[in-house]
Design an enzyme around this catalytic site. Structure first.
Site, PDB file in Angstrom:
ATOM      1  N   HIS A   1       1.593   4.253  -2.968  1.00 38.22           N
ATOM      2  CA  HIS A   1       1.714   5.801  -3.005  1.00 38.22           C
ATOM      3  C   HIS A   1       2.744   6.230  -3.608  1.00 38.22           C
ATOM      4  O   HIS A   1       2.448   7.436  -4.428  1.00 38.22           O
ATOM      5  CB  HIS A   1       1.522   6.172  -1.726  1.00 38.22           C
TER       6      HIS A   1
ATOM      7  N   HIS B   1       0.759  -1.184   0.096  1.00 39.23           N
ATOM      8  CA  HIS B   1      -0.036  -0.054   0.110  1.00 39.23           C
ATOM      9  C   HIS B   1       0.743   1.224  -0.006  1.00 39.23           C
ATOM     10  O   HIS B   1       0.672   2.278  -0.863  1.00 39.23           O
ATOM     11  CB  HIS B   1      -0.751   0.109   1.342  1.00 39.23           C
ATOM     12  N   GLU B   2       2.023   1.601   0.849  1.00 37.41           N
ATOM     13  CA  GLU B   2       2.454   2.595   1.174  1.00 37.41           C
ATOM     14  C   GLU B   2       3.427   2.719  -0.205  1.00 37.41           C
ATOM     15  O   GLU B   2       3.796   3.787  -0.728  1.00 37.41           O
ATOM     16  CB  GLU B   2       3.608   2.460   2.267  1.00 37.41           C
TER      17      GLU B   2
ATOM     18  N   HIS C   1      -9.996   7.823   3.371  1.00 42.27           N
ATOM     19  CA  HIS C   1     -10.028   6.666   3.904  1.00 42.27           C
ATOM     20  C   HIS C   1     -11.419   6.386   4.051  1.00 42.27           C
ATOM     21  O   HIS C   1     -11.907   5.213   3.917  1.00 42.27           O
ATOM     22  CB  HIS C   1      -9.286   6.696   5.250  1.00 42.27           C
TER      23      HIS C   1
ATOM     24  N   GLU D   1      -6.111   6.198  -2.255  1.00 42.04           N
ATOM     25  CA  GLU D   1      -6.154   5.144  -1.061  1.00 42.04           C
ATOM     26  C   GLU D   1      -6.731   3.882  -1.833  1.00 42.04           C
ATOM     27  O   GLU D   1      -6.192   2.778  -1.330  1.00 42.04           O
ATOM     28  CB  GLU D   1      -6.954   5.508  -0.059  1.00 42.04           C
TER      29      GLU D   1
END
Length: 911
Positions: free
Chosen positions: A409, A405-406, A497, A429
């Site tokens: 980004h 996920h990070e 989120h 997100e």
């Protein structure tokens, strides 16, 4: 304060002429949002970017872009096989346009370039001038003030040590940027860094200051976190000592937190006489570009955001086998997982690292929250930072989907660049969730029909089962119609989120229907070849569908892609179907961070034009909705905000390049009078009869309260504003002013709620706060003082307290502990009712965490108070202003934009 509509464009959408293939007309612009299914030879040119611009110039009749060579600057070209996607950044008279990007897709055939499609946002309605009237220094000062004021409002007054600044906020200017609202707003883009004094969360805010008036027109966080905040490329060669010639990469081993032994890319560092977590085996283009994992244990997350602390070192081991220390800290997991994510993007899409060009990948492990456990992770634009975890949650790097996920980004930042606010931020997100989950599901060999494959963070917990542990579930069934939460940018960056699984759920349905390989290719193509920074859900749908078609997806598979979005409510004009249970007094309030006022049967609010491109004006109207609105403020280029009224006079702030003026005008008409001029003012402002009270701040953000007479505004009484004396949150009624006072007395700080009788000068201490307590907003009636307070350590809840005007009869209407505890942020009162804006504790999720209006009225027996919800609207409810009786006016964000709405009486209990 406004809801999360990041950019509103109002230039007329001219009908683009018919073209081969598919043409989608752009919203609020004459340039088409999508042209696909064409095969047109591009003019001969030296580079793909030059060819792309020449193609657009040759077809001005289709694209309506007058001068692509002048107004579109190359922003990167993605090459994949024989295909190229050219990304072009729009400028307006040489100034970059926020979110203005246009993409041209090209294939190479027989030595020629063939254009197969275009898409993006080119804003044809921009007319603003590009000469700034404020310099960088003033813009930085105003941006820091805006962030400080926002943080202070959320955490009330100073912390227990008496200092409200915490880690000092600093600002960095990035120059001029045009925000594409209507004809455009010329701004200075400032990045503000520091620490949130209330939660210890890192602050990295992107602030856009109107370059003529110096007012913040947009503000959002640049920290991309895995969890919503508040719930529980640095140059490596300069940060480490090593020999001049890099040691060759090698392979070591370590044990992950789940007990599995894994291989690790490591390097022998002769300067430290040890092996370090520095993987040289993957990025081949440059020996200095590596995957490195750094020891940030004991470092505060707030000090790691956007900065590279001195003395940081990579995790080290005397042998190739990394031991328990590297395991327990999460370093082994972070390093191994970074390699897995790198390999996924390289093998699946041919992408070399996050930027596609072999950039170094830095992972910082073990971050804390002021030395306390930090259960979060984030990408700050240069690196990944993973929290330490706590007694239940392992270090955040322990989950491959979190690492995926990070790092995704980073991929998004170097491709579509989706702005991390509102719908574009929710898609940011969603895509990070999708790819993070895809990488983990493939690595764990989970079948797509396994319900655990849709869970994020489910492997982080030490004791909870996966479903109870998971942070999000991509199969949660959320839709726009039933689940979308309209909120302001101050809440979760506009719902990034809160609303992400609406879009991520559609993407995951596509993966379940089409299979991992094809679905991943479609979503990646949409991200890198179709999406642009300000795209929302419907543009995201169009991008994915177009990408599927480009990959020759048809028949049942294409139908499944379209069906997935429709099932989640992502269809054209879905926002128009969101309903409310209140009466609209003023729709689409295109303002940022301004409050309402009400009194004497009237309400007052600041508003811009339909597109949000004009400086704000103050308008007044009757609370019953009858009659015409009245324009109270002059159209002089300043931002007129935070109005208040007693039904006879309207007062407000006017923000311009020279500072802030407090202005006044009778509702019945007459000239606008200047009552006060200063450097900066808080949002608290009130008028009652002849008395005006307001909050202000001097250089350094030291807060004070001032009051004056409408009859003689030259005589201003001030309270606080000094180094050891602060005053905040004034309210005025019937010749009296209540405010919060904090002063140093005999080497300690005392916080008190105080009442002044303006006519006599008599001052009454309503109550002295207990140590370790912060005092918040106030309200005043003819019988009672109301105020908010926050005792340190109460887990995000606050108290609404009431007392008589002499300090007697102290009662907690909303307690800080127990089942009825709420996080109360605002209070407003009439003679008949008191209304609070409050959120439920952070343990709740979704809609339950948003700010709602609760009202206390006498019960039928008259011997107590009854608490009711004012409105059952699903979105965020802010800036409540008490009118007569039980009527309340507020800003409601349910529909995705802010509306001024009202109800005459509470709705009661909401389901």
């Amino acid at each position: 304060m406004g809801a999360a509509a990041l950019v509103v464009t109002a230039a007329p959408a001219g009908a683009a002429p018919a073209a081969p293939g598919t043409t989608a007309v752009g919203e609020g612009t004459a340039a088409p949002a999508l042209v696909d299914g064409i095969r047109e030879q591009a003019p001969a040119a030296r580079t793909a970017a030059d060819a792309a611009r020449a193609h657009l110039a040759a077809r001005e009749d289709r694209y309506r872009i007058a001068d692509p060579v002048r107004d579109l600057k190359p922003a990167g070209t993605l090459t994949s096989g024989g295909r190229q996607t050219v990304r072009l950044q729009q400028t307006h008279h040489g100034v970059p346009v926020l979110g203005g990007q246009y993409l041209v897709r090209i294939e190479r055939a027989d030595g020629r370039r063939i254009v197969t499609g275009t898409s993006g946002r080119y804003f044809t309605g921009l007319r603003t001038g590009t000469t700034a009237e404020i310099d960088d220094a003033l813009a930085v000062e105003r941006a820091v003030d805006a962030v400080r004021q926002d943080l202070t409002a959320r955490s009330f007054t100073a912390g227990p040590d008496g200092e409200d600044e915490g880690t000092p906020l600093t600002g960095t200017s990035h120059g001029l940027v045009v925000v594409p609202r209507g004809t455009g707003v010329l701004t200075r883009h400032i990045t503000v860094r520091g620490t949130d004094p209330a939660h210890g969360e890192p602050v990295l805010r992107e602030v856009y200051i109107d370059a003529r008036a110096g007012y913040p027109v947009l503000q959002y966080s640049g920290v991309r976190t895995f969890r919503a905040p508040g719930t529980v490329d640095a140059r490596t060669r300069a940060a480490r000592a090593r020999a001049d010639e890099p040691a060759p990469g090698t392979t070591g081993t370590g044990v992950r937190l789940d007990g599995t032994t894994v291989s690790l890319g490591i390097t022998r560092d002769d300067a430290r006489d040890a092996y370090v977590l520095r993987d040289r085996t993957r990025i081949q283009s440059d020996p200095d570009r590596v995957l490195a994992t750094w020891d940030a244990r004991g470092r505060w997350a707030s000090d790691l955001s956007g900065a590279w602390p001195e003395g940081l070192q990579e995790f080290a081991s005397p042998t190739e086998r990394f031991g328990a220390e590297a395991t327990d800290s999460g370093a082994v997991d972070a390093h191994w997982a970074a390699g897995q994510v790198y390999d996924y993007y390289r093998a699946r899409f041919g992408r070399d690292s996050l930027d596609g060009h072999g950039m170094t990948v830095n992972s910082l492990v073990g971050a804390t929250d002021y030395g306390q456990p930090y259960v979060n992770a984030f990408w700050d634009g240069r690196k990944m930072v993973y929290g330490s975890g706590d007694a239940e949650y392992r270090p955040l790097s322990a989950a491959l989907d979190v690492v995926g996920h990070e790092m995704t980004h980073g991929v998004i930042e170097h491709s579509a660049g989706l702005v991390y606010a509102g719908q574009s931020g929710a898609m940011n997100e969603a895509l990070a969730d999708y790819f993070g989950n895809a990488i983990e599901s493939d690595a764990r060999h989970l079948s797509m029909d396994d319900p655990d494959s849709a869970l994020l963070g489910e492997t982080l917990c030490r004791t909870k089962d996966p479903r109870a542990c998971a942070i999000r579930d991509l199969n949660d069934g959320r839709t726009t119609a039933g689940s979308f939460l309209g909120v302001g940018f101050g809440t979760d960056n506009g719902g990034v989120h809160l609303n992400s699984t609406i879009f991520a759920g559609a993407l995951w349905d596509i993966r379940e229907a089409l299979g991992p390989d094809l679905a991943d290719k479609i979503v990646y193509k949409a991200l890198t070849e179709y999406l642009t920074p300000l795209d929302g859900f419907t543009q995201g749908r169009a991008a994915v569908v177009a990408a599927a078609k480009q990959l020759k997806t048809g028949g049942q598979n294409l139908a499944a892609v379209q069906r997935a979005f429709t099932a989640h409510g992502i269809v054209p004009n879905w926002e128009k179907a969101l309903g409310i249970d209140s009466d609209v007094l003023l729709s689409r309030v295109n303002t940022y961070d301004t409050h309402l006022g009400a009194g004497g049967g009237w309400w007052v609010a600041a508003n811009s034009n339909e597109s949000g491109s004009e400086p704000y004006s103050v308008w007044a109207g009757r609370t019953d909705g009858k009659g015409q609105l009245k324009l109270m403020s002059p159209n002089d280029g300043r931002y007129h905000v935070n109005p208040a009224t007693d039904g006879r006079t309207v007062v407000w702030q006017a923000h311009g390049p020279s500072g802030v003026d407090i202005l006044a005008r009778p509702l019945a008409g007459g000239p606008v009078r200047t009552l006060w001029h200063g450097r900066s003012a808080g949002t608290a402002l009130g008028v009652d009869g002849d008395v005006v009270a307001f909050a202000y701040s001097n250089h350094g953000g030291r807060a004070g309260v001032a009051h004056l007479s409408l009859k003689d505004p030259t005589h201003v009484e001030t309270i606080g504003g000094g180094t050891y004396h602060r005053a905040t949150f004034p309210s005025v009624h019937n010749g009296k002013i209540v405010y919060q006072d904090r002063r140093r007395v005999r080497a300690v700080y005392e916080s008190t709620t105080r009442l002044i009788d303006v006519a006599t000068g008599e001052e009454t201490v309503i109550q002295q706060a207990a140590p370790q307590t912060s005092l918040g907003p106030t309200a005043l009636t003819g019988d009672h003082v109301y105020w908010l307070l926050d005792a340190v350590g109460q887990n995000g809840t606050t108290t609404l307290r009431r007392a008589g005007l002499d300090g007697s009869g102290v009662t907690d209407l909303s307690p800080e502990t127990g089942p009825d505890a709420r996080n109360v942020s605002e209070v407003t009162a009439s003679a008949d009712a008191v209304t609070m804006v409050a959120r439920t504790p952070a343990a709740e999720t979704g809609n339950a965490t948003l700010s709602k209006l609760w009202q206390f009225t006498p019960d039928r027996k008259g011997d107590g108070l009854r608490r009711s919800r004012v409105s059952c609207n699903r979105g965020e409810q802010l800036s409540a202003a008490a009118a007569d009786g039980t009527r309340v006016v507020w800003l409601d964000a349910t529909t995705g934009v802010s509306d001024v709405v009202t109800r005459a009486r509470p709705s009661g209990t909401c389901a």
